[in-house]
Design an enzyme around this catalytic site. Structure first.
Site, short mmCIF file in Angstrom:
data_model
loop_
_atom_site.label_atom_id
_atom_site.label_comp_id
_atom_site.label_asym_id
_atom_site.label_seq_id
_atom_site.Cartn_x
_atom_site.Cartn_y
_atom_site.Cartn_z
N ARG A 143 -17.74 44.34 -9.32
CA ARG A 143 -17.76 43.66 -10.61
C ARG A 143 -17.94 42.15 -10.38
O ARG A 143 -17.10 41.51 -9.78
CB ARG A 143 -16.47 43.92 -11.38
CG ARG A 143 -16.15 45.40 -11.58
CD ARG A 143 -17.18 46.09 -12.47
NE ARG A 143 -16.88 47.52 -12.62
CZ ARG A 143 -17.65 48.37 -13.27
NH1 ARG A 143 -18.78 47.96 -13.81
NH2 ARG A 143 -17.32 49.64 -13.35
N LEU A 193 -36.01 32.30 -9.29
CA LEU A 193 -34.94 32.23 -10.27
C LEU A 193 -33.64 32.51 -9.51
O LEU A 193 -33.41 33.63 -9.07
CB LEU A 193 -35.16 33.26 -11.37
CG LEU A 193 -34.08 33.33 -12.46
CD1 LEU A 193 -34.06 32.06 -13.28
CD2 LEU A 193 -34.32 34.54 -13.37
N ASP A 240 -32.44 20.11 0.60
CA ASP A 240 -33.29 19.63 -0.49
C ASP A 240 -32.74 18.33 -1.08
O ASP A 240 -33.51 17.43 -1.44
CB ASP A 240 -33.40 20.70 -1.58
CG ASP A 240 -34.10 21.96 -1.10
OD1 ASP A 240 -34.97 21.85 -0.21
OD2 ASP A 240 -33.78 23.05 -1.60
N GLY A 291 -24.45 15.05 10.87
CA GLY A 291 -25.30 14.05 10.24
C GLY A 291 -26.76 14.30 10.54
O GLY A 291 -27.17 15.43 10.85
N SER A 297 -20.46 24.97 -0.68
CA SER A 297 -21.69 25.73 -0.47
C SER A 297 -22.72 24.82 0.18
O SER A 297 -22.91 23.69 -0.25
CB SER A 297 -22.23 26.26 -1.80
OG SER A 297 -23.54 26.78 -1.63
#
Length: 315
Positions: free
Chosen positions: A31, A15, A259, A232, A253
């Site tokens: 925070r 998760l 994937d 690449g 990111s």
């Protein structure tokens, strides 16, 4: 568009939680922003990206405990077709924290529950029942604690008529190179892993391509792909060595880039496209993925827009 069946396997899903803080300061209460929750794990991310790109797959996902229930709900919410394998203990969580002041990203990956013989046996049974002759089966992501180092070989052996794609790391990758998996279709790794296996730097495209092809000639896989980060991706088979350039984009990111690559590459192969076309689409998907926040994967509109930049050339 017709496509061959695609099966993905995720034995150590997570998760995924992503959040942001202003500054990461030791000893302070930090925070965080409202967390973004996503289903995570190599094979599961591949299935999510295949779905986003307009393809179909069946994801086999090990799920356990209340965290597993929450993960299953998120998978259903994305419309990904999946079968759950009863995993041991509680499905793990992972945390990605972006530091707003510097743009740095911190990733905390929990190990996941330990697998025993009973859980492994369930996987072999399910794979034997669901892998389709002539289809593509993707073994991707980290191996769960408790499985033997040659577990990918055992998994592949339970799908003898399937084209197996292996995207793993660490000792499982080293084992797959030292003791090749019979009939393996594709082995993918990143540049650092390639250098570690080669035992030397691979500074140029030609160096990477030569090493990749040496693995093919050694019987490691029919195709070997080595990612060279923002540069690449290199692909070698017995006769050819090619390179697909990455598109130039602003990186938000790098989570999910590999994937997304595998998803697009496998989807293209399943539709009967050439290795070169699959490599270009994979590179475009990886480039698109790094433009998105945290655990988000590639967006199809970005992939198609970037595809012309991902030209394939011989090495």
């Amino acid at each position: 568009m017709t496509q061959a069946p695609i099966l993905t396997l995720t034995l150590n899903p997570a998760l995924d939680m992503a959040t942001e803080v202003a500054d990461i300061i030791p000893g302070h209460k930090l925070r965080c922003s409202e967390p973004q929750l996503d289903p995570g794990g190599g094979g599961l991310n591949v299935s999510r990206a295949i779905k986003a790109l307009g393809g179909d797959s069946l994801a086999l996902v090990a799920i356990g405990g209340l965290t597993g229930d929450r993960l299953a709900g998120l998978i259903r919410g994305e419309g990904v077709t999946f079968l759950s394998i009863l995993g041991p203990g509680e499905t793990r969580q992972s945390l990605t924290v972006n530091e707003a002041s510097t743009g740095k990203q911190f990733r905390f990956m929990l190990p996941g529950p330990t697998w025993g013989e009973a859980e492994r046996a369930r996987v072999f049974t399910l794979l034997g029942a669901t892998a389709r002759p002539g289809g593509i089966s993707v073994i991707s992501g980290s191996q769960p604690p408790g499985v033997p180092v040659d577990f990918p070989a055992q998994l592949a052996a339970s799908m003898p008529e399937s084209r197996v794609v292996l995207d793993t790391s660490g000792s499982a990758l080293t084992e797959a190179v030292r003791h090749p998996i019979p009939g393996l279709e594709v082995l993918r790794m990143d540049g650092e892993e390639g250098e570690a296996l080669a035992g030397r730097p691979l500074p140029t495209l030609a160096d990477t391509a030569e090493f990749a092809q040496s693995l093919v000639h050694a019987g490691v896989a029919r195709m070997v792909i080595i990612a060279r980060g923002a540069e690449g991706n290199v692909l070698a088979d017995a006769q050819h060595r090619v390179f697909a350039k990455a598109a130039r984009v602003k990186v938000k990111s790098t989570v999910g880039a590999g994937d997304s690559f595998v998803a697009a590459f496998v989807l293209a192969l399943s539709r009967g496209q050439s290795n070169d076309e699959a490599l270009a689409l994979g590179s475009a998907a990886a480039s698109a993925a790094v433009m998105s926040d945290a655990t988000q994967l590639c967006r199809p509109e970005d992939v198609m827009r970037l595809l012309p930049e991902c030209a394939v050339t011989k090495v």
